[in-house]
Design a protein around this motif. Structure first.
Motif, short mmCIF file in Angstrom:
data_model
loop_
_atom_site.label_atom_id
_atom_site.label_comp_id
_atom_site.label_asym_id
_atom_site.label_seq_id
_atom_site.Cartn_x
_atom_site.Cartn_y
_atom_site.Cartn_z
N ARG A 1 30.85 15.87 0.95
CA ARG A 1 31.46 17.11 1.44
C ARG A 1 32.74 16.77 2.18
O ARG A 1 32.95 15.61 2.55
CB ARG A 1 30.49 17.85 2.36
CG ARG A 1 30.22 17.10 3.66
CD ARG A 1 29.26 17.86 4.58
NE ARG A 1 27.88 17.65 4.17
CZ ARG A 1 26.85 18.17 4.81
NH1 ARG A 1 27.06 18.96 5.86
NH2 ARG A 1 25.63 17.93 4.40
N GLN B 1 33.36 17.89 12.61
CA GLN B 1 32.58 17.07 11.69
C GLN B 1 33.43 15.92 11.17
O GLN B 1 34.61 16.07 10.93
CB GLN B 1 32.08 17.90 10.50
CG GLN B 1 31.12 19.02 10.86
CD GLN B 1 30.68 19.78 9.62
OE1 GLN B 1 31.34 19.72 8.58
NE2 GLN B 1 29.56 20.48 9.73
N SER C 1 35.35 17.12 5.49
CA SER C 1 35.21 17.28 6.93
C SER C 1 35.70 18.66 7.36
O SER C 1 36.67 19.20 6.82
CB SER C 1 36.03 16.21 7.66
OG SER C 1 35.52 14.92 7.41
N VAL D 1 28.58 13.68 9.40
CA VAL D 1 27.89 14.34 8.28
C VAL D 1 27.94 13.38 7.11
O VAL D 1 28.81 12.51 7.03
CB VAL D 1 28.54 15.68 7.90
CG1 VAL D 1 28.40 16.69 9.02
CG2 VAL D 1 30.01 15.49 7.53
N ASP D 2 26.98 13.54 6.19
CA ASP D 2 26.90 12.60 5.08
C ASP D 2 27.98 12.85 4.05
O ASP D 2 28.63 13.91 4.04
CB ASP D 2 25.51 12.66 4.44
CG ASP D 2 25.05 11.30 3.95
OD1 ASP D 2 25.92 10.42 3.73
OD2 ASP D 2 23.83 11.10 3.78
N VAL D 3 28.16 11.88 3.17
CA VAL D 3 29.20 11.97 2.14
C VAL D 3 28.87 13.07 1.15
O VAL D 3 27.73 13.56 1.09
CB VAL D 3 29.37 10.63 1.41
CG1 VAL D 3 29.84 9.55 2.34
CG2 VAL D 3 28.06 10.22 0.73
N VAL E 1 33.00 12.85 8.16
CA VAL E 1 32.19 12.26 7.11
C VAL E 1 31.86 10.81 7.47
O VAL E 1 32.72 10.04 7.90
CB VAL E 1 32.93 12.31 5.75
CG1 VAL E 1 32.16 11.53 4.69
CG2 VAL E 1 33.11 13.75 5.31
N ASP E 2 30.59 10.45 7.31
CA ASP E 2 30.13 9.09 7.62
C ASP E 2 30.69 8.10 6.60
O ASP E 2 30.12 7.90 5.53
CB ASP E 2 28.60 9.05 7.63
CG ASP E 2 28.07 7.63 7.76
OD1 ASP E 2 28.80 6.76 8.30
OD2 ASP E 2 26.94 7.38 7.31
N THR E 3 31.80 7.52 6.95
CA THR E 3 32.41 6.48 6.11
C THR E 3 31.82 5.11 6.40
O THR E 3 31.58 4.31 5.50
CB THR E 3 33.93 6.43 6.39
OG1 THR E 3 34.50 7.71 6.08
CG2 THR E 3 34.61 5.35 5.58
#
Length: 437
Positions: A218, A224, A220, A214-216, A226-228
């Motif tokens: 928000r 899910q 996790s 998921v995009d930054v 977070v796309d780091t």
């Protein structure tokens, strides 16, 4: 077999990192050169040697604001027609008075000549009158306009710059492979160069893959992540000198991945993917890119490399244009280490930079560390210069998987495949990271 023997046997089946890097970099070529205007050349790598077409300075000129004169008219041994007693307290008990016959600014262009007992008022950068061999700073005079009284005589040649004093026409200014820095731009411009031949900055596209991403912005949740990586790798590619483009997240959908990569080959000199390089059920990148696709894509070869962290790396080409692609692991620490080890040298090679690897030093290890058998480990560390010369290195807490350690590190401690323990006080290799803080 013991656990150690099992680990050694497994490590022996991995490809040594040096062999893997050599095989990848041999398949890459520097991008074709471009002739760029000087204003666009900054940050690129020169594709050919650059020689000064003109000297710098181009003409004899004043280096300071003052009065251009003949040294023999103001020298201490002279008592010519300009000699007058000095005001009380002046050094030497005398001063020299010269007639000011004109003013010369930086834009002056008519040649003028000095006569005995005369001088010109000059601004820094102004061309020198013929016969002048000294410029007296205004601070050493009464700053007169029609006539000037000089209280202190400088040495012959003071306050002026001769033509070609810094650079003579024909001087090699920079070799092919050098980065065009702001100072180098100034040198080129000063010697009359308006354009240079450079390798263009590689266009690098970064793609993160995985249904779980998921995009930054928000936190996790279960299921899910977070796309780091795509953000971090885009920054890393930009730091390496690339024109970096983040295209975001691609789900584990074969057609979506194929289509995205095909589209990006039109704008990319290198594609970097992150995630899906293993052999698990969700590792779609490896399954898709390791196959030929009607001759259009691949194959991308995935190799188990003797590297810690992140043994699984991929390299090959995609699309009809055969754009090179580097596939990095999905774990953020392993992705960043993989970028330093594989993707960054690839970017440097495409850009024509020399050398392609980070500089390294030998350093005194401050803490005992252990390392996996048979793997070359890259561990975040802090490097410091020692008084009296040399370096010390302190491993960051948490090892290579800790993002906070990577963020604080200014080096990567390198532990070879045969090193299982490095004792405090031993000497180790460290790659120096260029962290602009």
């Amino acid at each position: 077999m013991t656990a150690t023997a099992d680990a050694e046997a497994a490590a022996n089946e991995l490809t040594p990192l040096a062999d893997y890097l050599g095989s990848v970099l041999r398949r890459l070529r520097a991008l074709p050169p471009l002739d760029l205007d000087l204003t666009q050349a900054y940050g690129n790598v020169l594709a050919e040697d650059v020689v000064a077409p003109h000297s710098f300075p181009a003409f004899d000129q004043a280096a300071v604001d003052g009065y251009a004169a003949r040294w023999e008219d103001i020298s201490g041994g002279s008592r010519g027609p300009g000699y007058v007693p000095a005001p009380s307290g002046m050094p030497g008990g005398r001063s020299i008075r010269l007639n000011v016959v004109g003013d010369l600014g930086a834009a002056s262009w008519r040649p003028v000549r000095l006569t005995p007992g005369a001088c010109f008022s000059v601004a820094a950068g102004a061309p020198l009158p013929i016969g002048a061999d000294v410029v007296v700073p205004v601070e050493w005079t009464d700053q007169g306009m029609a006539a000037v009284e000089i209280f202190r005589a400088p040495k012959r040649g003071y306050g002026l710059r001769r033509a070609g004093e810094e650079l003579v026409a024909g001087t090699l200014l920079a070799r092919a492979g050098a980065y065009v820095s702001p100072a180098l731009v100034a040198v080129f411009a000063a010697t009359g160069i308006g354009h240079v031949v450079v390798r263009p900055s590689p266009r690098v596209v970064i793609v993160a893959t995985g249904d779980e991403l998921v995009d930054v912005g928000r936190g996790s949740q279960p299921g899910q992540v977070v796309d780091t990586n795509s953000h971090a790798l885009t920054a890393a590619a930009a730091e390496a000198g690339a024109l970096a483009y983040r295209v975001g997240i691609c789900d584990d959908d074969p057609e979506a991945l194929r289509g995205l990569l095909e589209d990006q080959t039109l704008r990319a000199d290198l594609i970097i993917t992150t995630g899906g390089t293993g052999t698990g059920p969700g590792d779609m990148v490896r399954r898709i890119l390791s196959r030929r696709d009607g001759g259009r894509a691949g194959p991308v070869t995935f190799t188990e490399v003797a590297l810690y962290p992140g043994t699984a790396l991929g390299f090959g080409t995609v699309g009809a244009e055969e754009v090179p692609v580097v596939c990095l692991p999905g774990e953020p620490g392993a992705a960043l280490i993989g970028f330093e080890v594989l993707a960054r040298p690839a970017i440097q090679l495409l850009a024509g930079a020399e050398p392609v690897f980070r500089p390294s030093v030998r350093a005194h290890l401050l803490e005992t560390v252990s390392s996996p058998v048979g793997l070359r480990e890259f561990r975040p560390a802090h490097v410091a210069e020692r008084r009296g010369g040399g370096y010390t290195v302190q491993p960051m807490a948490g090892g290579p998987f800790t993002l906070s350690g990577l963020a604080e590190a200014n080096g990567l401690l390198v532990l070879g495949e045969r090193v299982t323990t490095a004792a405090a006080g031993s000497t180790v290799d460290v790659l120096l990271l260029d962290r602009r803080r």
